[in-house]
Write a protein that holds these residues in place. Structure first.
Motif, PDB file in Angstrom:
ATOM      1  N   MET A  34      38.907  -5.804  17.248  1.00  0.00           N
ATOM      2  CA  MET A  34      38.758  -6.623  18.433  1.00  0.00           C
ATOM      3  C   MET A  34      38.776  -8.090  18.002  1.00  0.00           C
ATOM      4  SD  MET A  34      35.599  -7.011  21.175  1.00  0.00           S
ATOM      5  CE  MET A  34      35.336  -5.283  21.298  1.00  0.00           C
ATOM      6  N   LYS A  35      39.468  -8.904  18.772  1.00  0.00           N
ATOM      7  CA  LYS A  35      39.548 -10.331  18.504  1.00  0.00           C
ATOM      8  C   LYS A  35      38.510 -11.051  19.364  1.00  0.00           C
ATOM      9  CE  LYS A  35      43.369 -12.750  17.581  1.00  0.00           C
ATOM     10  NZ  LYS A  35      44.662 -13.428  17.783  1.00  0.00           N
ATOM     11  N   ILE A  36      37.772 -11.944  18.743  1.00  0.00           N
ATOM     12  CA  ILE A  36      36.717 -12.680  19.448  1.00  0.00           C
ATOM     13  C   ILE A  36      36.951 -14.180  19.270  1.00  0.00           C
ATOM     14  CG2 ILE A  36      34.242 -13.179  19.553  1.00  0.00           C
ATOM     15  CD1 ILE A  36      33.733 -10.327  18.694  1.00  0.00           C
ATOM     16  N   LEU A  37      36.854 -14.922  20.367  1.00  0.00           N
ATOM     17  CA  LEU A  37      36.976 -16.372  20.354  1.00  0.00           C
ATOM     18  C   LEU A  37      35.583 -16.984  20.276  1.00  0.00           C
ATOM     19  CD1 LEU A  37      38.508 -19.078  20.846  1.00  0.00           C
ATOM     20  CD2 LEU A  37      38.177 -18.654  23.291  1.00  0.00           C
ATOM     21  N   VAL A  38      35.401 -17.888  19.319  1.00  0.00           N
ATOM     22  CA  VAL A  38      34.140 -18.618  19.202  1.00  0.00           C
ATOM     23  C   VAL A  38      34.463 -20.101  19.315  1.00  0.00           C
ATOM     24  CG1 VAL A  38      32.137 -19.147  17.747  1.00  0.00           C
ATOM     25  CG2 VAL A  38      33.135 -16.850  17.710  1.00  0.00           C
ATOM     26  N   THR A  39      33.948 -20.734  20.364  1.00  0.00           N
ATOM     27  CA  THR A  39      34.138 -22.179  20.511  1.00  0.00           C
ATOM     28  C   THR A  39      32.982 -22.870  19.806  1.00  0.00           C
ATOM     29  OG1 THR A  39      32.979 -22.215  22.632  1.00  0.00           O
ATOM     30  CG2 THR A  39      35.367 -21.942  22.691  1.00  0.00           C
ATOM     31  N   GLY A  40      33.286 -23.972  19.135  1.00  0.00           N
ATOM     32  CA  GLY A  40      32.258 -24.673  18.374  1.00  0.00           C
ATOM     33  C   GLY A  40      31.856 -23.911  17.125  1.00  0.00           C
ATOM     34  N   GLY A  41      32.753 -23.102  16.607  1.00  0.00           N
ATOM     35  CA  GLY A  41      32.444 -22.235  15.478  1.00  0.00           C
ATOM     36  C   GLY A  41      32.319 -22.931  14.140  1.00  0.00           C
ATOM     37  N   ALA A  42      32.581 -24.225  14.078  1.00  0.00           N
ATOM     38  CA  ALA A  42      32.434 -24.964  12.834  1.00  0.00           C
ATOM     39  C   ALA A  42      31.108 -25.718  12.775  1.00  0.00           C
ATOM     40  CB  ALA A  42      33.597 -25.937  12.645  1.00  0.00           C
ATOM     41  N   GLY A  43      30.315 -25.613  13.826  1.00  0.00           N
ATOM     42  CA  GLY A  43      28.991 -26.233  13.832  1.00  0.00           C
ATOM     43  C   GLY A  43      27.963 -25.309  13.205  1.00  0.00           C
ATOM     44  N   TYR A  44      26.726 -25.724  13.194  1.00  0.00           N
ATOM     45  CA  TYR A  44      25.673 -24.958  12.520  1.00  0.00           C
ATOM     46  C   TYR A  44      25.496 -23.564  13.127  1.00  0.00           C
ATOM     47  CZ  TYR A  44      21.241 -23.546  10.574  1.00  0.00           C
ATOM     48  OH  TYR A  44      20.266 -22.824   9.942  1.00  0.00           O
ATOM     49  N   ILE A  45      25.225 -23.505  14.403  1.00  0.00           N
ATOM     50  CA  ILE A  45      24.982 -22.196  15.046  1.00  0.00           C
ATOM     51  C   ILE A  45      26.281 -21.392  15.114  1.00  0.00           C
ATOM     52  CG2 ILE A  45      24.323 -21.053  17.201  1.00  0.00           C
ATOM     53  CD1 ILE A  45      22.364 -23.420  17.638  1.00  0.00           C
ATOM     54  N   GLY A  46      27.352 -22.036  15.518  1.00  0.00           N
ATOM     55  CA  GLY A  46      28.627 -21.342  15.634  1.00  0.00           C
ATOM     56  C   GLY A  46      29.098 -20.743  14.327  1.00  0.00           C
ATOM     57  N   SER A  47      28.917 -21.462  13.219  1.00  0.00           N
ATOM     58  CA  SER A  47      29.368 -20.942  11.923  1.00  0.00           C
ATOM     59  C   SER A  47      28.578 -19.705  11.513  1.00  0.00           C
ATOM     60  CB  SER A  47      29.282 -22.022  10.844  1.00  0.00           C
ATOM     61  OG  SER A  47      27.948 -22.419  10.607  1.00  0.00           O
ATOM     62  N   HIS A  48      27.315 -19.647  11.887  1.00  0.00           N
ATOM     63  CA  HIS A  48      26.514 -18.451  11.596  1.00  0.00           C
ATOM     64  C   HIS A  48      26.959 -17.273  12.464  1.00  0.00           C
ATOM     65  CE1 HIS A  48      23.631 -19.985   8.678  1.00  0.00           C
ATOM     66  NE2 HIS A  48      23.738 -21.139   9.332  1.00  0.00           N
ATOM     67  N   VAL A  49      27.331 -17.549  13.699  1.00  0.00           N
ATOM     68  CA  VAL A  49      27.861 -16.503  14.578  1.00  0.00           C
ATOM     69  C   VAL A  49      29.183 -15.985  14.009  1.00  0.00           C
ATOM     70  CG1 VAL A  49      28.812 -16.041  16.878  1.00  0.00           C
ATOM     71  CG2 VAL A  49      26.707 -17.367  16.639  1.00  0.00           C
ATOM     72  N   VAL A  50      30.056 -16.885  13.593  1.00  0.00           N
ATOM     73  CA  VAL A  50      31.347 -16.503  13.017  1.00  0.00           C
ATOM     74  C   VAL A  50      31.137 -15.656  11.759  1.00  0.00           C
ATOM     75  CG1 VAL A  50      33.421 -17.396  11.873  1.00  0.00           C
ATOM     76  CG2 VAL A  50      32.602 -18.450  13.991  1.00  0.00           C
ATOM     77  N   LYS A  51      30.225 -16.054  10.924  1.00  0.00           N
ATOM     78  CA  LYS A  51      29.948 -15.299   9.698  1.00  0.00           C
ATOM     79  C   LYS A  51      29.469 -13.891  10.024  1.00  0.00           C
ATOM     80  CE  LYS A  51      27.168 -15.235   5.535  1.00  0.00           C
ATOM     81  NZ  LYS A  51      25.953 -15.676   4.906  1.00  0.00           N
ATOM     82  N   ALA A  52      28.542 -13.763  10.954  1.00  0.00           N
ATOM     83  CA  ALA A  52      28.005 -12.450  11.327  1.00  0.00           C
ATOM     84  C   ALA A  52      29.111 -11.559  11.907  1.00  0.00           C
ATOM     85  CB  ALA A  52      26.865 -12.610  12.328  1.00  0.00           C
ATOM     86  N   LEU A  53      29.956 -12.131  12.754  1.00  0.00           N
ATOM     87  CA  LEU A  53      31.055 -11.358  13.340  1.00  0.00           C
ATOM     88  C   LEU A  53      32.071 -10.945  12.276  1.00  0.00           C
ATOM     89  CD1 LEU A  53      31.620 -13.451  16.585  1.00  0.00           C
ATOM     90  CD2 LEU A  53      30.717 -11.116  16.463  1.00  0.00           C
ATOM     91  N   GLY A  54      32.394 -11.871  11.391  1.00  0.00           N
ATOM     92  CA  GLY A  54      33.342 -11.568  10.326  1.00  0.00           C
ATOM     93  C   GLY A  54      32.834 -10.481   9.398  1.00  0.00           C
ATOM     94  N   GLU A  55      31.557 -10.511   9.077  1.00  0.00           N
ATOM     95  CA  GLU A  55      30.964  -9.494   8.210  1.00  0.00           C
ATOM     96  C   GLU A  55      30.939  -8.120   8.883  1.00  0.00           C
ATOM     97  OE1 GLU A  55      27.207 -11.207   7.082  1.00  0.00           O
ATOM     98  OE2 GLU A  55      28.127 -12.333   5.431  1.00  0.00           O
ATOM     99  N   LYS A  56      30.953  -8.103  10.215  1.00  0.00           N
ATOM    100  CA  LYS A  56      30.981  -6.836  10.965  1.00  0.00           C
ATOM    101  C   LYS A  56      32.411  -6.332  11.166  1.00  0.00           C
ATOM    102  CE  LYS A  56      26.567  -6.647  12.689  1.00  0.00           C
ATOM    103  NZ  LYS A  56      25.698  -5.674  12.134  1.00  0.00           N
ATOM    104  N   GLY A  57      33.398  -7.100  10.697  1.00  0.00           N
ATOM    105  CA  GLY A  57      34.781  -6.666  10.761  1.00  0.00           C
ATOM    106  C   GLY A  57      35.575  -7.136  11.960  1.00  0.00           C
TER     107      GLY A  57
END
Length: 60
Positions: free
Chosen positions: A1-24
């Motif tokens: 599944m593809k997920i869009l994260v806006t603001g993903g390079a900021g502090y909170i967004g980057s942690h969300v991106v990392k968690a999603l990426g680690e889940k595949g």
């Protein structure tokens, strides 16, 4: 599944991106880098654009 994260390079967004990426999940990050940092995006594809930039977003 593809997920869009806006603001993903900021502090909170980057942690969300990392968690999603680690889940595949396939992550697409859109950030204008006004407060975020390119190197904070560890997973997925980073698109440097403003959400109002329809032409750039249509290319994705």
């Amino acid at each position: 599944m593809k997920i869009l994260v806006t603001g993903g390079a900021g502090y909170i967004g980057s942690h969300v991106v990392k968690a999603l990426g680690e889940k595949g999940f396939e992550v697409l990050v859109v950030d204008n880098l006004s407060k975020g940092h390119r190197e904070a995006v560890l997973y997925g594809k980073l698109v440097v654009a403003d959400l109002q930039d329809k032409e750039t977003l249509d290319e994705q």
